[in-house]
Design a protein around this motif. Structure first.
Motif, PDB file in Angstrom:
ATOM      1  N   UNK A  45      45.590  88.817 -13.901  1.00  0.00           N
ATOM      2  CA  UNK A  45      45.145  87.556 -13.304  1.00  0.00           C
ATOM      3  C   UNK A  45      43.766  87.737 -12.656  1.00  0.00           C
ATOM      4  N   UNK A  46      42.742  87.855 -13.510  1.00  0.00           N
ATOM      5  CA  UNK A  46      41.368  88.030 -13.002  1.00  0.00           C
ATOM      6  C   UNK A  46      40.611  86.729 -13.223  1.00  0.00           C
ATOM      7  N   UNK A  47      39.653  86.465 -12.330  1.00  0.00           N
ATOM      8  CA  UNK A  47      38.784  85.305 -12.584  1.00  0.00           C
ATOM      9  C   UNK A  47      37.823  85.632 -13.724  1.00  0.00           C
ATOM     10  N   UNK A  48      37.611  84.650 -14.588  1.00  0.00           N
ATOM     11  CA  UNK A  48      36.678  84.813 -15.714  1.00  0.00           C
ATOM     12  C   UNK A  48      35.529  83.834 -15.483  1.00  0.00           C
ATOM     13  N   UNK A  49      34.332  84.382 -15.273  1.00  0.00           N
ATOM     14  CA  UNK A  49      33.192  83.544 -14.878  1.00  0.00           C
ATOM     15  C   UNK A  49      32.093  83.605 -15.938  1.00  0.00           C
ATOM     16  N   UNK A  50      31.661  82.435 -16.395  1.00  0.00           N
ATOM     17  CA  UNK A  50      30.537  82.375 -17.341  1.00  0.00           C
ATOM     18  C   UNK A  50      29.239  82.280 -16.541  1.00  0.00           C
ATOM     19  N   UNK A  51      28.220  82.997 -17.018  1.00  0.00           N
ATOM     20  CA  UNK A  51      26.892  82.928 -16.386  1.00  0.00           C
ATOM     21  C   UNK A  51      25.914  82.320 -17.376  1.00  0.00           C
ATOM     22  N   UNK A  52      24.858  81.692 -16.833  1.00  0.00           N
ATOM     23  CA  UNK A  52      23.811  81.147 -17.710  1.00  0.00           C
ATOM     24  C   UNK A  52      22.486  81.142 -16.958  1.00  0.00           C
ATOM     25  N   UNK A  53      21.352  81.182 -17.703  1.00  0.00           N
ATOM     26  CA  UNK A  53      20.052  81.134 -17.036  1.00  0.00           C
ATOM     27  C   UNK A  53      19.885  79.801 -16.307  1.00  0.00           C
ATOM     28  N   UNK A  54      19.387  79.841 -15.065  1.00  0.00           N
ATOM     29  CA  UNK A  54      19.262  78.624 -14.251  1.00  0.00           C
ATOM     30  C   UNK A  54      18.352  77.589 -14.914  1.00  0.00           C
ATOM     31  N   UNK A  55      17.413  78.038 -15.736  1.00  0.00           N
ATOM     32  CA  UNK A  55      16.494  77.087 -16.371  1.00  0.00           C
ATOM     33  C   UNK A  55      17.091  76.433 -17.617  1.00  0.00           C
ATOM     34  N   UNK A  56      18.304  76.831 -17.996  1.00  0.00           N
ATOM     35  CA  UNK A  56      18.962  76.234 -19.160  1.00  0.00           C
ATOM     36  C   UNK A  56      20.467  76.073 -18.891  1.00  0.00           C
TER      37      UNK A  56
END
Ligand code: PLP
Length: 306
Positions: free
Chosen positions: A197-208
């Protein structure tokens, strides 16, 4: 004696010791540069080729075609070289010279598309896809089609399994910057299979911020932030999306190299920046994992480090 293809995966994981601000928990980094061509993409390249072989879609004497900014192209060039397939690759002049050189060295037949202004944009990626699709209808050609190929996810399930084994199943959060989303989805699948039960976090460039706000924009983080939501991305498995400034990712790359001895590329810096942010919010008892996708060697000429 191992065949070189058997050396894909089983990469080390290390704990950050120097660049973690007070109040954070443990941040672990999976060192994917230890794969044969220096990136995590060797895993999905092998999975796509062997998946197609198993289904009978790819046979001796055929060619393989793909578009890539470099890492997938190098992984596919490597696997195709070992297995004896001709590999045709569509790329563009916005990606690191070293990546293009590496693909060439590994035997890829390259077509390099010219960009408008040296930036990675949806339009440029669209041109690369279009050209690969044109070639894909030629006889005896197999298009690996990384953005729509579910073998990509399968290729990254072992990455999640390795993390769990290396950390005795205790992971509070994993974060990853989305390109095809294969890495994030593969890890999420592994954790789900194992009941973690881990959190799964998506990251993305702030400019897109396409995943969080539906807005596409330009950036120079190679391999991620394609300007559209990739088919493999399933928001059902994602707990949150965090935007990271490219400048912070670049700063973290310098610190990882000079203080932690981890020499990696811009998307890896973005992953570690995200992991530190998460670690701060989850507190001192937490354990967060980031993937260092590839080696910094590929980014020297673009001036990432000095
Ligand atoms: C250097 C680099 N980092 C990150 C990614 C993104 O990984 P994924 O496609 O699994 O989302 C890629 C994908 O091409 C990449 O080349």
């Amino acid at each position: 004696m191992k065949n070189i293809l058997e050396t894909v995966g089983n990469t080390p994981i290390v704990k950050l010791e120097k660049i973690i601000p007070p109040g954070c928990g443990e941040v672990f980094v999976k060192l994917e540069a230890n794969n044969p061509t220096g990136s995590k993409k060797d895993r999905m390249a092998l999975s796509m080729i062997e998946g197609a072989e198993k289904r009978g879609d790819l046979k001796e004497g055929m060619s393989v075609v793909e578009y890539s900014g470099g890492s997938t192209g190098a992984g596919l060039a490597f696997v195709c070289a070992i297995k004896g397939y001709r590999f045709r690759l569509i790329t563009a002049d916005v990606f690191g010279k070293e990546k293009i050189g590496l693909m060439r060295a590994l035997g890829a037949d390259l077509e390099v598309i010219k960009s408008e202004d040296g930036k990675i944009t949806k339009e440029l990626i669209g041109k690369m896809i279009e050209r690969a699709e044109e070639i894909s209808v030629e006889p005896d050609t197999f298009f690996t089609d990384q953005l729509n190929n579910m073998d990509v996810i399968e290729g990254f399930v072992p990455l999640g399994d390795e993390i769990l084994q290396q950390l005795n199943g205790k992971v509070d959060a994993i974060c990853d910057t989305v390109g095809t989303a294969g890495t994030l989805m593969g890890i999420a699948k592994s954790f789900k299979n194992k009941g973690v039960d881990s959190k799964v976090i998506a990251l993305e460039p702030a400019s897109s911020p396409i995943l969080s706000k539906g807005i596409k924009g330009a950036h120079n983080v190679e391999g991620v932030g394609l300007g559209f939501i990739p088919a493999i991305y399933n928001s059902k498995y994602v707990d949150d999306v965090i935007s990271i400034e490219e400048s912070l990712a670049r700063q973290i790359c310098k610190e990882l190299a000079s203080k932690e001895g981890i020499f990696c590329g811009t998307s890896s810096g973005m992953n570690v920046a995200g992991a530190i942010k998460l670690s701060k919010s989850l507190g001192p008892k937490s354990r967060v994992v980031a993937v260092a996708c590839d080696t910094g060697l590929k980014y020297l000429s673009e001036g990432l480090f000095y």
